[in-house]
Write a protein that holds these residues in place. Sequence first.
Motif, PDB file in Angstrom:
ATOM      1  N   LEU A 130      57.763  69.830  58.879  1.00  0.00           N
ATOM      2  CA  LEU A 130      57.483  69.800  57.567  1.00  0.00           C
ATOM      3  C   LEU A 130      56.887  71.187  56.996  1.00  0.00           C
ATOM      4  CD1 LEU A 130      54.968  66.820  57.742  1.00  0.00           C
ATOM      5  CD2 LEU A 130      57.046  66.712  57.090  1.00  0.00           C
ATOM      6  N   PHE A 131      56.547  71.905  57.736  1.00  0.00           N
ATOM      7  CA  PHE A 131      56.422  73.247  57.101  1.00  0.00           C
ATOM      8  C   PHE A 131      56.454  74.446  58.438  1.00  0.00           C
ATOM      9  CE2 PHE A 131      52.836  76.636  57.169  1.00  0.00           C
ATOM     10  CZ  PHE A 131      53.413  77.223  55.581  1.00  0.00           C
ATOM     11  N   CYS A 132      56.645  75.529  58.158  1.00  0.00           N
ATOM     12  CA  CYS A 132      56.609  76.841  59.186  1.00  0.00           C
ATOM     13  C   CYS A 132      56.451  77.846  58.148  1.00  0.00           C
ATOM     14  CB  CYS A 132      57.732  76.754  59.939  1.00  0.00           C
ATOM     15  SG  CYS A 132      59.183  77.314  58.967  1.00  0.00           S
ATOM     16  N   ASN A 133      55.452  78.688  58.590  1.00  0.00           N
ATOM     17  CA  ASN A 133      55.201  79.994  57.742  1.00  0.00           C
ATOM     18  C   ASN A 133      56.121  81.148  58.207  1.00  0.00           C
ATOM     19  OD1 ASN A 133      54.169  80.802  60.427  1.00  0.00           O
ATOM     20  ND2 ASN A 133      52.280  81.298  59.745  1.00  0.00           N
ATOM     21  N   PRO A 134      56.013  82.359  57.486  1.00  0.00           N
ATOM     22  CA  PRO A 134      56.891  83.541  57.778  1.00  0.00           C
ATOM     23  C   PRO A 134      57.016  84.015  59.055  1.00  0.00           C
ATOM     24  CG  PRO A 134      55.922  83.889  55.645  1.00  0.00           C
ATOM     25  CD  PRO A 134      55.109  82.695  56.182  1.00  0.00           C
TER      26      PRO A 134
ATOM     27  N   SER B 244      49.291  79.166  51.081  1.00  0.00           N
ATOM     28  CA  SER B 244      49.107  80.622  51.016  1.00  0.00           C
ATOM     29  C   SER B 244      48.541  81.203  52.114  1.00  0.00           C
ATOM     30  CB  SER B 244      48.468  80.890  49.529  1.00  0.00           C
ATOM     31  OG  SER B 244      48.159  82.188  49.290  1.00  0.00           O
ATOM     32  N   THR B 245      47.381  80.355  52.577  1.00  0.00           N
ATOM     33  CA  THR B 245      46.399  80.799  53.847  1.00  0.00           C
ATOM     34  C   THR B 245      47.263  81.128  54.776  1.00  0.00           C
ATOM     35  OG1 THR B 245      44.614  80.065  52.713  1.00  0.00           O
ATOM     36  CG2 THR B 245      44.450  80.325  55.017  1.00  0.00           C
ATOM     37  N   LEU B 246      48.116  80.015  55.321  1.00  0.00           N
ATOM     38  CA  LEU B 246      48.908  79.980  56.346  1.00  0.00           C
ATOM     39  C   LEU B 246      50.389  80.729  56.393  1.00  0.00           C
ATOM     40  CD1 LEU B 246      49.401  76.057  56.834  1.00  0.00           C
ATOM     41  CD2 LEU B 246      47.637  77.499  58.000  1.00  0.00           C
ATOM     42  N   ASN B 247      50.616  81.171  55.087  1.00  0.00           N
ATOM     43  CA  ASN B 247      51.682  82.280  55.182  1.00  0.00           C
ATOM     44  C   ASN B 247      51.377  83.561  55.253  1.00  0.00           C
ATOM     45  OD1 ASN B 247      53.685  80.590  54.438  1.00  0.00           O
ATOM     46  ND2 ASN B 247      53.529  80.718  52.589  1.00  0.00           N
ATOM     47  N   GLN B 248      49.802  83.720  55.437  1.00  0.00           N
ATOM     48  CA  GLN B 248      49.452  85.091  55.554  1.00  0.00           C
ATOM     49  C   GLN B 248      48.807  85.248  56.989  1.00  0.00           C
ATOM     50  OE1 GLN B 248      46.066  86.306  52.429  1.00  0.00           O
ATOM     51  NE2 GLN B 248      47.527  84.961  50.920  1.00  0.00           N
ATOM     52  N   MET B 249      48.931  84.138  57.806  1.00  0.00           N
ATOM     53  CA  MET B 249      48.284  84.417  58.976  1.00  0.00           C
ATOM     54  C   MET B 249      49.422  85.304  60.048  1.00  0.00           C
ATOM     55  SD  MET B 249      45.839  82.449  59.319  1.00  0.00           S
ATOM     56  CE  MET B 249      45.583  82.503  61.342  1.00  0.00           C
ATOM     57  N   GLU B 250      48.785  85.813  60.944  1.00  0.00           N
ATOM     58  CA  GLU B 250      49.591  86.745  61.795  1.00  0.00           C
ATOM     59  C   GLU B 250      50.189  85.993  62.922  1.00  0.00           C
ATOM     60  OE1 GLU B 250      47.686  90.188  62.727  1.00  0.00           O
ATOM     61  OE2 GLU B 250      47.051  90.786  60.890  1.00  0.00           O
ATOM     62  N   SER B 251      49.658  84.670  63.041  1.00  0.00           N
ATOM     63  CA  SER B 251      50.158  83.757  64.085  1.00  0.00           C
ATOM     64  C   SER B 251      51.486  83.017  63.353  1.00  0.00           C
ATOM     65  CB  SER B 251      49.259  82.900  64.709  1.00  0.00           C
ATOM     66  OG  SER B 251      48.304  83.686  65.382  1.00  0.00           O
ATOM     67  N   GLY B 252      52.489  82.254  63.994  1.00  0.00           N
ATOM     68  CA  GLY B 252      53.271  81.226  63.500  1.00  0.00           C
ATOM     69  C   GLY B 252      52.565  80.078  63.490  1.00  0.00           C
ATOM     70  N   ILE B 253      52.793  79.343  62.488  1.00  0.00           N
ATOM     71  CA  ILE B 253      52.453  78.042  62.116  1.00  0.00           C
ATOM     72  C   ILE B 253      53.534  77.063  61.697  1.00  0.00           C
ATOM     73  CG2 ILE B 253      50.786  76.499  60.848  1.00  0.00           C
ATOM     74  CD1 ILE B 253      49.357  78.819  62.399  1.00  0.00           C
ATOM     75  N   ILE B 254      53.643  75.903  62.871  1.00  0.00           N
ATOM     76  CA  ILE B 254      54.878  74.798  62.194  1.00  0.00           C
ATOM     77  C   ILE B 254      54.088  73.448  62.425  1.00  0.00           C
ATOM     78  CG2 ILE B 254      56.721  73.743  63.112  1.00  0.00           C
ATOM     79  CD1 ILE B 254      57.435  76.500  64.649  1.00  0.00           C
ATOM     80  N   THR B 255      54.287  72.595  61.242  1.00  0.00           N
ATOM     81  CA  THR B 255      53.385  71.520  61.339  1.00  0.00           C
ATOM     82  C   THR B 255      54.861  70.579  61.316  1.00  0.00           C
ATOM     83  OG1 THR B 255      53.565  71.242  58.927  1.00  0.00           O
ATOM     84  CG2 THR B 255      51.641  72.057  59.962  1.00  0.00           C
ATOM     85  N   THR B 256      54.678  69.348  61.849  1.00  0.00           N
ATOM     86  CA  THR B 256      55.807  67.979  61.892  1.00  0.00           C
ATOM     87  C   THR B 256      55.018  66.950  61.490  1.00  0.00           C
ATOM     88  OG1 THR B 256      55.124  67.194  64.229  1.00  0.00           O
ATOM     89  CG2 THR B 256      56.485  69.264  64.017  1.00  0.00           C
TER      90      THR B 256
END
Length: 457
Positions: free
Chosen positions: A158-162, A139-151
Amino acid sequence: MLTKPKILVVEDEIIVAVNLGQKLKKLGYDLVGITSSGEEAIQKAEENHPDLVLMDINIEGNLDGIQTAELLRNRFQTPVIYLTAYADENTLNRAKRTQPLGYIVKPFESDQLRSSIEVALYKNELEHRNRKNEESLKSTLNQMESGIITTDENGLVLFCNPVAEKIAGLSYAESIGLSLTKILKLEDPNSSAYTLPLSDVLTSHQTIEKNGIFAVDAIGNKTAVSVQISPILNTEGKSSGSITVLRLGETDNTNQSYLKEIHHRIKNNLTVISSLLSMNASNLKDQETLDIFKDSQHRIQAVALLHEVLYENHDLSSISFDLYVRKLTDLLFEVYKVDRSKFKLVLDIQTPKIPSEMGMNCALIINELLTNSFKHGFKGRENGSILIRFSLNDERYFLEVKDDGVGLSDPMPQTRNSGSLGLSLVDSFVKLLRGKLNLENENGCKATLSFPVKHET
């Protein structure tokens, strides 16, 4: 009074079911029902919300135990322990896919039943906490204004936010399992392709940043970004994956807020660990073991202070070293119950800001030296003085810590007692700083450290 765990039994052999129910009641559990079919089990689960289901694999009705367990887990997140007399390999493989919390082989005794249930309830509680933590982080990462991608360690997403979805032009569902370099196309200002150095990050364990480049989505739209890619290290210090942060244009303030939040959370987690050590130390009788626990607790508190100071900073690349040292010495005076009216502390911090990592290593050296002073140097003394001086001269930092106590029994590293953990840690931190340390007895203990402003790779 604690609530009894609620247990539902699904067993079509009535004698076995009744016997099992009696055992559960004697063991102190709340039996919320006995059913013989999967359809009845789902209805009972909806009505009573059991904490655990004891499920026979072979039951009456259109659903077998494995199908029923899968429905219970998907619909209600209800954990299951399978009851079985025997099962072939194919059946066991099907059962494993439903992620049961255990198996009980018939016939069974009360002790075996209790231990299986308690282990299952404990594992389920841990899984529940982990899910909540993951949901909170997501939830925290999804609200970030930066793009987040984990591998993972192979570079698969494995994950990327909006925000990352928008930059890459692919949805989370489309990105999952693909290579990071495949979903994230980057170009430099000259429109030349830029390849993320993912393998270098994973092997070197170093963070790599690249500014002033463009992310190109699936249909060719470009977004100006700054990229930071860092390794995710496991408990053994090995790379288990990576995290990529994509800052849009000049959104450095957003990234600073994100990092400040991380420092805040780390500080809170370290405080929890320190509290756990304190709670366990209260049960110890052996003084030597108790001292080891307390010293470990103080070291954790020293690191937690660093993250507290970084959280309060505007610039996270450097640390307010004068503030950090003041907070650290205040902490040490408090934990060792030193009377400040009788023991004088002089702080001469001439260079108030230094890089964060250097500041932490220096502060941990100060922590060990002052701990040594309070525990040994001033033993039996009613007063004393301590000097901490820090300065910069000719591209080298200089740190001096001096007390007027009894001094070290042997200040030479070659002959010093190898069992002295505190001074061994000091030597380790000095190596990290690529510095030189001199310890001498001069009307007490005097430690002088010098190290370069810039470290050679």
